[in-house]
Design a protein around this motif. Sequence first.
Motif, short mmCIF file in Angstrom:
data_model
loop_
_atom_site.label_atom_id
_atom_site.label_comp_id
_atom_site.label_asym_id
_atom_site.label_seq_id
_atom_site.Cartn_x
_atom_site.Cartn_y
_atom_site.Cartn_z
N THR A 146 -30.43 20.20 23.13
CA THR A 146 -29.67 19.48 22.14
C THR A 146 -30.27 19.68 20.58
O THR A 146 -31.54 19.51 20.58
CB THR A 146 -29.64 18.02 22.63
N SER A 147 -29.39 19.91 19.73
CA SER A 147 -29.95 19.81 18.43
C SER A 147 -30.15 18.39 17.93
O SER A 147 -29.03 17.81 18.00
CB SER A 147 -29.28 20.68 17.55
N LEU A 148 -31.17 18.16 17.40
CA LEU A 148 -31.35 16.74 16.77
C LEU A 148 -30.91 16.35 15.34
O LEU A 148 -30.58 15.35 15.09
CB LEU A 148 -32.77 16.45 16.78
N THR A 149 -30.62 17.73 14.86
CA THR A 149 -29.84 17.61 13.52
C THR A 149 -28.54 18.44 13.52
O THR A 149 -28.41 19.22 12.79
CB THR A 149 -30.84 18.19 12.53
N ILE A 186 -35.75 9.04 17.55
CA ILE A 186 -36.50 9.31 18.70
C ILE A 186 -37.50 8.15 18.76
O ILE A 186 -38.50 8.03 17.48
CB ILE A 186 -37.29 10.63 18.82
N TYR A 187 -37.55 7.17 19.75
CA TYR A 187 -38.40 6.00 19.97
C TYR A 187 -39.60 6.39 20.94
O TYR A 187 -39.10 6.78 21.94
CB TYR A 187 -37.87 4.76 20.31
N THR A 210 -22.86 4.27 21.19
CA THR A 210 -23.79 5.16 20.73
C THR A 210 -24.40 5.69 21.85
O THR A 210 -25.05 5.16 22.58
CB THR A 210 -24.68 4.75 19.48
N PRO A 211 -24.55 6.92 21.84
CA PRO A 211 -25.21 7.63 23.21
C PRO A 211 -26.76 7.50 23.27
O PRO A 211 -27.21 7.69 22.21
CB PRO A 211 -24.66 9.19 23.21
N VAL A 212 -27.20 7.18 24.37
CA VAL A 212 -28.86 7.18 24.63
C VAL A 212 -29.24 8.00 25.64
O VAL A 212 -28.68 8.15 26.67
CB VAL A 212 -29.00 5.52 24.97
N VAL A 213 -30.38 8.53 25.39
CA VAL A 213 -31.11 9.28 26.56
C VAL A 213 -32.53 8.71 26.72
O VAL A 213 -33.30 8.39 25.65
CB VAL A 213 -31.39 10.85 25.91
N VAL A 214 -32.87 8.22 27.82
CA VAL A 214 -34.04 7.57 28.43
C VAL A 214 -34.86 8.73 28.99
O VAL A 214 -34.05 9.02 30.26
CB VAL A 214 -33.95 6.35 29.13
N ALA A 215 -35.95 9.19 28.74
CA ALA A 215 -36.50 10.07 29.61
C ALA A 215 -38.10 9.66 29.78
O ALA A 215 -38.52 9.23 29.01
CB ALA A 215 -36.46 11.69 28.80
N SER A 216 -38.72 10.25 30.74
CA SER A 216 -40.09 10.21 31.05
C SER A 216 -40.72 11.46 31.50
O SER A 216 -39.86 12.36 31.94
CB SER A 216 -40.21 9.09 32.25
N ILE A 245 -39.90 7.90 26.42
CA ILE A 245 -39.14 8.01 25.17
C ILE A 245 -37.69 8.15 25.14
O ILE A 245 -36.90 8.41 26.09
CB ILE A 245 -39.62 9.57 24.99
N ILE A 246 -37.40 7.53 23.87
CA ILE A 246 -35.85 7.08 24.01
C ILE A 246 -35.16 7.91 22.82
O ILE A 246 -35.76 7.57 21.55
CB ILE A 246 -35.53 5.87 23.90
N GLY A 247 -34.20 8.57 23.11
CA GLY A 247 -33.47 9.15 21.86
C GLY A 247 -32.19 8.49 21.62
O GLY A 247 -31.40 8.42 22.66
N ILE A 248 -31.81 8.23 20.62
CA ILE A 248 -30.47 7.41 20.15
C ILE A 248 -30.00 8.14 19.08
O ILE A 248 -30.35 8.28 18.00
CB ILE A 248 -30.84 5.81 19.88
N GLY A 249 -28.51 8.30 19.17
CA GLY A 249 -27.62 8.87 18.11
C GLY A 249 -26.73 9.98 18.73
O GLY A 249 -26.75 10.11 19.90
N GLU A 250 -25.65 10.28 17.86
CA GLU A 250 -24.48 10.93 18.28
C GLU A 250 -24.90 12.33 18.73
O GLU A 250 -24.23 13.02 19.56
CB GLU A 250 -23.64 11.19 16.97
N ALA A 251 -26.27 12.81 18.08
CA ALA A 251 -26.41 14.15 18.70
C ALA A 251 -26.93 14.29 20.46
O ALA A 251 -26.70 14.98 20.93
CB ALA A 251 -27.87 14.70 18.01
#
Length: 267
Positions: A146-149, A186-187, A210-216, A245-251
């Motif tokens: 996944t491209s963050l930008t 990225i939190y 808004t899509p969210v990815v939660v990862a460990s 770690i949490i990723g939030i955003g349309e990407a």
Amino acid sequence: MKPVTLAAKASSANHSLRPGRVTLVGAGPGDPDYLTVKAMRVLQTAEVVLFDDLVSPAVLELAPLEAERIPVGKRGGRVSCRQDDINALMIVLAKGGRHVVRLKSGDPMIFGRAGEEIAALEREGIAVEVVPGITAGLALAAELRTSLTHRDCAQSVRFVTGHARDGKLPRNLDWHALADPATTHIYYMAGRTAGELARRLLFHGLDASTPVVVASDVGRVTRQVTHIRLDQLAELEIELECPVIIGIGEAMRAAQGAEGTSLLRAG
């Protein structure tokens, strides 16, 4: 390792006329294949390795067998080494003529307190070098392909800490900026504060879908990834058995490879 033990090690170090030095090395998120060539080369010349809790055993094994290994872990909500004691230990070992590798998970300059360590070493006139590593946010993007930008949905990316010294969300966060839908956020270290984080973002106008990815355990075979929406994150609690770690955003909508849901439970 308790601070008193670190102090004892520091006081027992032998001083030498040979100048010592400290190298801060980014160990990446866990997989030793993520190490840079320079990081591996520096680690293999270490005489003492001061390593974080999150440094994987596979990375630590790359240090010479004769190198002294000292755990100086710092984990939220657990008994940890004091930063002042870590600084003091590096200083004494380096003044004793040793090549000290301060091995940090991810990248030393991203939420790694490297600035404090560099300042302490430079005040003592000790040579210090930094070798960058792959931070967890970038490893997550790579593993999810996944491209963050992605230019269709995100014109910037922001790394944000999810907790302050008191374990809560930092008071000085710019919520208007964090609710920007054209930025991927990225939190780090946001396990305890994820629900409140999501609720504040919703309050400041970020869309509930808004899509969210939660990862460990990013960068490890034990990696777990969960895909949810922002409004779902606001209603969930995240278990704290492993770093999150949490990723939030349309990407994040384009992210692939979701696996497992054991990180989350109903609040």
